[in-house]
Design a protein around this motif. Structure first.
Motif, PDB file in Angstrom:
ATOM      1  N   GLU A   3       0.882  -1.207   0.034  1.00 37.48           N
ATOM      2  CA  GLU A   3      -0.073  -0.074  -0.064  1.00 37.48           C
ATOM      3  C   GLU A   3       1.010   1.054  -0.009  1.00 37.48           C
ATOM      4  OE1 GLU A   3      -3.438   1.887  -0.200  1.00 37.48           O
ATOM      5  OE2 GLU A   3      -3.407  -0.208  -0.302  1.00 37.48           O
ATOM      6  N   ARG A  20       1.634   2.846  -3.277  1.00 29.03           N
ATOM      7  CA  ARG A  20       0.199   3.341  -3.963  1.00 29.03           C
ATOM      8  C   ARG A  20       0.118   5.131  -3.305  1.00 29.03           C
ATOM      9  NH1 ARG A  20      -2.909  -1.847  -3.002  1.00 29.03           N
ATOM     10  NH2 ARG A  20      -1.850  -3.326  -4.357  1.00 29.03           N
ATOM     11  N   GLN A  21       0.435   4.964  -2.031  1.00 29.15           N
ATOM     12  CA  GLN A  21       0.135   6.381  -1.371  1.00 29.15           C
ATOM     13  C   GLN A  21       1.294   7.289  -1.998  1.00 29.15           C
ATOM     14  OE1 GLN A  21       0.206   5.323   2.645  1.00 29.15           O
ATOM     15  NE2 GLN A  21      -1.873   4.620   2.707  1.00 29.15           N
ATOM     16  N   HIS A  68       2.677   7.150  -4.907  1.00 31.81           N
ATOM     17  CA  HIS A  68       2.482   7.386  -6.087  1.00 31.81           C
ATOM     18  C   HIS A  68       1.184   8.527  -6.232  1.00 31.81           C
ATOM     19  CE1 HIS A  68       5.147   5.020  -8.199  1.00 31.81           C
ATOM     20  NE2 HIS A  68       4.568   3.867  -7.568  1.00 31.81           N
ATOM     21  N   SER A  69       0.354   8.298  -5.450  1.00 32.45           N
ATOM     22  CA  SER A  69      -0.706   9.288  -5.376  1.00 32.45           C
ATOM     23  C   SER A  69      -0.327  10.760  -4.925  1.00 32.45           C
ATOM     24  CB  SER A  69      -2.142   8.720  -4.668  1.00 32.45           C
ATOM     25  OG  SER A  69      -1.696   8.701  -3.312  1.00 32.45           O
ATOM     26  N   TYR A  70       0.530  10.723  -3.956  1.00 32.94           N
ATOM     27  CA  TYR A  70       1.086  11.981  -3.462  1.00 32.94           C
ATOM     28  C   TYR A  70       1.713  12.749  -4.606  1.00 32.94           C
ATOM     29  CZ  TYR A  70       4.252  15.050  -1.106  1.00 32.94           C
ATOM     30  OH  TYR A  70       4.857  16.318  -0.681  1.00 32.94           O
ATOM     31  N   PHE A  76       1.396  12.483  -7.912  1.00 36.69           N
ATOM     32  CA  PHE A  76       0.187  12.763  -8.978  1.00 36.69           C
ATOM     33  C   PHE A  76      -0.282  14.116  -8.405  1.00 36.69           C
ATOM     34  CE2 PHE A  76      -4.185  12.909  -9.845  1.00 36.69           C
ATOM     35  CZ  PHE A  76      -4.181  12.853 -11.327  1.00 36.69           C
ATOM     36  N   TYR A  77      -0.738  14.284  -7.184  1.00 36.05           N
ATOM     37  CA  TYR A  77      -1.370  15.491  -6.751  1.00 36.05           C
ATOM     38  C   TYR A  77      -0.414  16.702  -6.732  1.00 36.05           C
ATOM     39  CZ  TYR A  77      -5.357  12.735  -4.989  1.00 36.05           C
ATOM     40  OH  TYR A  77      -6.605  11.975  -5.165  1.00 36.05           O
TER      41      TYR A  77
END
Length: 112
Positions: A80, A83-84, A86-88, A90-91
């Motif tokens: 996990e 994934r977190q 990568h999302s960070y 992305f934002y």
């Protein structure tokens, strides 16, 4: 043949895992102690060495099951985390792009 307890329900077969009766099977009320408290041993008592060995093996199995559950949750957390991450990013990239668009639009408005 079905066996019934004193409260009229069909008795169930279970296995004791206490230190003094590890692995010993019994029949009892489906409600247990909160039922009619019907109880009858199926197996004869085991020798002391057998009880010690079975109880020790059961405890080792329990410890290994707990360790496996902990390892599974650690694996899930490890999967996990990226994934977190990568999302960070992305934002962060989305915000930078948003700011650039605003700056470029403002600079075009000033040129006109």
């Amino acid at each position: 043949m079905a066996e019934y307890c004193r409260c009229g329900r069909q008795a169930v077969q279970r296995t004791a895992w206490t230190q003094s009766n590890a692995g010993r099977r019994f029949v009892g009320c489906v409600g247990g102690r909160s039922g009619c408290n019907y109880f009858r041993w199926i197996d004869e008592p085991m020798c002391l060495q057998g009880r010690v060995v079975i109880y020790g093996l059961r405890e080792r199995v329990r410890a290994l099951e707990e360790e496996m559950a902990q390892n599974a949750s650690l694996r899930e957390e490890a999967l996990e985390a990226p994934r977190q991450e990568h999302s960070y990013w992305f934002y962060v990239c989305a915000m930078v792009l948003f700011v650039l668009v605003i700056v470029l639009c403002n600079s075009n408005d000033e040129d006109n």
